[in-house]
Design a protein around this motif. Structure first.
Motif, PDB file in Angstrom:
ATOM      1  N   VAL A 238       0.837  -1.194   0.000  1.00 37.71           N
ATOM      2  CA  VAL A 238       0.000   0.000   0.000  1.00 37.71           C
ATOM      3  C   VAL A 238       0.872   1.244   0.000  1.00 37.71           C
ATOM      4  N   HIS A 239       2.000   1.191   0.703  1.00 39.27           N
ATOM      5  CA  HIS A 239       2.894   2.339   0.855  1.00 39.27           C
ATOM      6  C   HIS A 239       4.237   2.062   0.188  1.00 39.27           C
ATOM      7  N   GLU A 240       4.960   3.140  -0.077  1.00 46.42           N
ATOM      8  CA  GLU A 240       6.302   3.021  -0.647  1.00 46.42           C
ATOM      9  C   GLU A 240       7.335   3.229   0.458  1.00 46.42           C
ATOM     10  N   TYR A 241       8.270   2.301   0.572  1.00 49.39           N
ATOM     11  CA  TYR A 241       9.226   2.324   1.672  1.00 49.39           C
ATOM     12  C   TYR A 241      10.557   2.978   1.317  1.00 49.39           C
ATOM     13  N   ARG A 242      10.509   3.926   0.377  1.00 52.56           N
ATOM     14  CA  ARG A 242      11.636   4.818   0.077  1.00 52.56           C
ATOM     15  C   ARG A 242      12.760   4.142  -0.687  1.00 52.56           C
ATOM     16  N   VAL A 243      12.599   2.874  -1.050  1.00 51.46           N
ATOM     17  CA  VAL A 243      13.662   2.179  -1.771  1.00 51.46           C
ATOM     18  C   VAL A 243      13.848   2.743  -3.178  1.00 51.46           C
ATOM     19  N   PRO A 244      12.774   3.026  -3.959  1.00 48.53           N
ATOM     20  CA  PRO A 244      13.017   3.658  -5.258  1.00 48.53           C
ATOM     21  C   PRO A 244      13.739   5.004  -5.143  1.00 48.53           C
ATOM     22  N   THR A 245      13.425   5.765  -4.101  1.00 46.93           N
ATOM     23  CA  THR A 245      14.123   7.040  -3.883  1.00 46.93           C
ATOM     24  C   THR A 245      15.593   6.799  -3.606  1.00 46.93           C
ATOM     25  N   PHE A 246      15.885   5.874  -2.703  1.00 51.83           N
ATOM     26  CA  PHE A 246      17.269   5.538  -2.366  1.00 51.83           C
ATOM     27  C   PHE A 246      18.005   5.010  -3.590  1.00 51.83           C
ATOM     28  N   SER A 247      17.345   4.163  -4.377  1.00 48.63           N
ATOM     29  CA  SER A 247      17.934   3.645  -5.602  1.00 48.63           C
ATOM     30  C   SER A 247      18.253   4.774  -6.570  1.00 48.63           C
ATOM     31  N   GLY A 248      17.341   5.760  -6.671  1.00 46.15           N
ATOM     32  CA  GLY A 248      17.602   6.924  -7.520  1.00 46.15           C
ATOM     33  C   GLY A 248      18.800   7.724  -7.047  1.00 46.15           C
ATOM     34  N   PHE A 249      18.962   7.854  -5.736  1.00 46.11           N
ATOM     35  CA  PHE A 249      20.157   8.524  -5.200  1.00 46.11           C
ATOM     36  C   PHE A 249      21.423   7.829  -5.710  1.00 46.11           C
ATOM     37  N   LEU A 250      21.445   6.507  -5.561  1.00 44.73           N
ATOM     38  CA  LEU A 250      22.641   5.757  -5.955  1.00 44.73           C
ATOM     39  C   LEU A 250      22.914   5.873  -7.456  1.00 44.73           C
ATOM     40  N   SER A 251      21.837   5.946  -8.242  1.00 46.37           N
ATOM     41  CA  SER A 251      22.013   6.107  -9.684  1.00 46.37           C
ATOM     42  C   SER A 251      22.589   7.474 -10.007  1.00 46.37           C
ATOM     43  N   ASP A 252      22.044   8.526  -9.399  1.00 45.99           N
ATOM     44  CA  ASP A 252      22.541   9.899  -9.629  1.00 45.99           C
ATOM     45  C   ASP A 252      24.011  10.044  -9.251  1.00 45.99           C
ATOM     46  N   LEU A 253      24.397   9.319  -8.198  1.00 49.03           N
ATOM     47  CA  LEU A 253      25.753   9.497  -7.647  1.00 49.03           C
ATOM     48  C   LEU A 253      26.749   8.486  -8.185  1.00 49.03           C
ATOM     49  N   GLY A 254      26.362   7.727  -9.204  1.00 46.06           N
ATOM     50  CA  GLY A 254      27.290   6.830  -9.885  1.00 46.06           C
ATOM     51  C   GLY A 254      27.565   5.528  -9.184  1.00 46.06           C
ATOM     52  N   VAL A 255      26.818   5.226  -8.123  1.00 44.04           N
ATOM     53  CA  VAL A 255      27.005   3.947  -7.433  1.00 44.04           C
ATOM     54  C   VAL A 255      26.337   2.819  -8.204  1.00 44.04           C
ATOM     55  N   LEU A 256      25.161   3.114  -8.778  1.00 42.65           N
ATOM     56  CA  LEU A 256      24.495   2.198  -9.708  1.00 42.65           C
ATOM     57  C   LEU A 256      24.844   2.604 -11.136  1.00 42.65           C
ATOM     58  N   ARG A 257      25.180   1.666 -11.939  1.00 46.65           N
ATOM     59  CA  ARG A 257      25.552   1.981 -13.325  1.00 46.65           C
ATOM     60  C   ARG A 257      24.744   1.117 -14.288  1.00 46.65           C
TER      61      ARG A 257
END
Length: 437
Positions: free
Chosen positions: A418-437
């Motif tokens: 029902v709710h979003e537990y902030r994981v997509p947001t955290f994943s987006g952080f890592l993508s922006d900062l080059g941790v996820l490629r």
């Protein structure tokens, strides 16, 4: 005198308790805070933390209680006005900056040839502007202090940004290109404080400010500092490290539809503390899904009846009622049997009360009464003096759905949270900062 100006709708002004009709949000938020306490789902690009840090340095020249000529606006908000206006003036297409908090307000002000000011900006900027949205993260990772001044991490971040930008001397006004750019920014904020709105600046000023703070283009050193701080301070380090490794292996999580499967898989091989939290989240959300689908199924039943009142018998024969009823009993058992979920919530009545209200449900008719009673109690307990329910009770056990709460599609029946537990947001952080490629 200016004519009255009507501000755009702000989500903070929703009336009569039109959100969280089942009282699930507080329990969700407490669980999410155990996972990623410094992050919220409203956060977008983490580079706004850099903008906050630079603003804190610029605004050092004013006392903590300084207010602009409008009698309302503190220096940090004047800085925010200039940053968002720069993004609007420099944008090549509106879609490029669509995720910037407050940008629609600024676009409208500039189209109407108005400066950005308190009446032309968000009515609650301390919650919905980029400083309000990202302040929690900036504090949580040690970039700013509780009073908004630079913390140790803030000096480190601004120094890294200045080196990436070729602005040596920005922090301490020593030699290099930094002091001149800092003075241009300080002078703009000073003018905004004196006038109570943004002021005329050259095209070069707007383009340079937008370029140096482009939300999707942090520099190499800046990325490193932000990533290090987020990974070490945005939550419990062991949990975050395990989640980061899983996100890298998976290639990230984009959107809430993928979050529940990711967290369920993650719980199977997670360290004990993280596994306990993730299974608590899954148990809570399974229960939340059962009663949410029942509530939305009742709304759909009432909506598709042409506005006429419906009763328990009408609801009981619907597919959503049958599906929710089948899910409810096992979800209650999972909540009760979890080793820590109810213990964590011992001093919070929400989850325990909800479980008790649905414990005796055996039939779809029972579910009809339980979901209405629970919703009525939730609305009654909302501050300051309670809120109206979405359903109006009539004679012979019938209820009618109030206008504004109709739905035209039944619940999907899918097992997402029902709710979003902030994981997509955290994943987006890592993508922006080059941790996820």
């Amino acid at each position: 005198m200016r004519a009255p100006f009507s501000s755009e709708f702000d989500p903070s002004e929703e009336a009569e308790g039109s959100s969280d009709p089942l009282g699930l949000f507080p329990g969700y938020e407490r669980l999410a805070d155990r996972l990623l306490p410094a992050v919220t789902v409203r956060m977008g690009h983490p580079r706004f933390v850099t903008a906050i840090a630079i603003g804190a340095r610029i605004c050092d020249d004013w006392d903590a209680d300084a207010i602009a000529a409008d009698g309302l606006t503190p220096p940090w908000l004047v800085w925010e006005w200039f940053v968002v206006e720069a993004f609007v003036r420099a944008e090549e297409s509106p879609s490029a900056t669509s995720g910037v908090p407050g940008i629609q307000k600024v676009r409208r002000a500039l189209r109407n040839q108005r400066p950005v000011c308190a009446t032309a900006y968000l009515k609650t900027p301390n919650a919905f502007g980029f400083t309000g949205v990202f302040r929690r993260l900036a504090r949580g990772i040690g970039i700013i202090t509780d009073d908004g001044t630079l913390d140790d991490g803030g000096y480190e971040l601004v120094s890294a940004w200045a080196k990436d930008q070729g602005l040596d001397g920005f922090l301490d006004r020593s030699g290099g290109a930094g002091p001149a750019f800092r003075e241009r920014l300080r002078r703009a904020v000073a003018q905004g404080m004196e006038k109570g709105h943004t002021t005329y600046q050259s095209g070069d000023f707007w383009r340079e400010l937008a370029s140096r703070l482009d939300p999707i283009a942090p520099g190499r050193r800046e990325k490193t500092i932000l990533a290090q701080r987020i990974l070490s301070r945005a939550g419990q380090a062991e949990m975050i490290a395990h989640m980061k490794d899983a996100l890298i292996a998976r290639g990230g999580v984009i959107g809430r539809d993928h979050e529940a499967p990711f967290l369920r898989r993650l719980s199977r091989k997670a360290p004990a503390e993280l596994r306990q939290l993730l299974t608590a989240i899954d148990a809570y959300e399974t229960f939340g899904r059962a009663i949410t689908d029942a509530f939305d199924g009742l709304r759909y039943c009432a909506s598709s009846n042409g506005g006429a009142p419906v009763d328990a018998q009408s609801f009981a024969v619907t597919k959503p009622a049958k599906s929710a009823l089948a899910l409810l009993a096992p979800s209650l058992a999972r909540v009760r049997s979890h080793p820590t979920l109810l213990e964590w919530e011992r001093d919070q009545k929400g989850i325990a009360q909800a479980v008790e209200r649905f414990d005796g449900v055996r039939t779809a008719a029972d579910l009809f009464e339980a979901i209405l009673h629970h919703h009525e109690q939730v609305q009654r307990e909302k501050p300051p003096h309670g809120k109206r329910t979405w359903f109006e009770r009539g004679t012979r056990g019938r209820v009618a759905l109030r206008a504004g709460y109709t739905v035209h599609e039944p619940p999907s029946g899918k097992g997402g949270y029902v709710h979003e537990y902030r994981v997509p947001t955290f994943s987006g952080f890592l993508s922006d900062l080059g941790v996820l490629r």
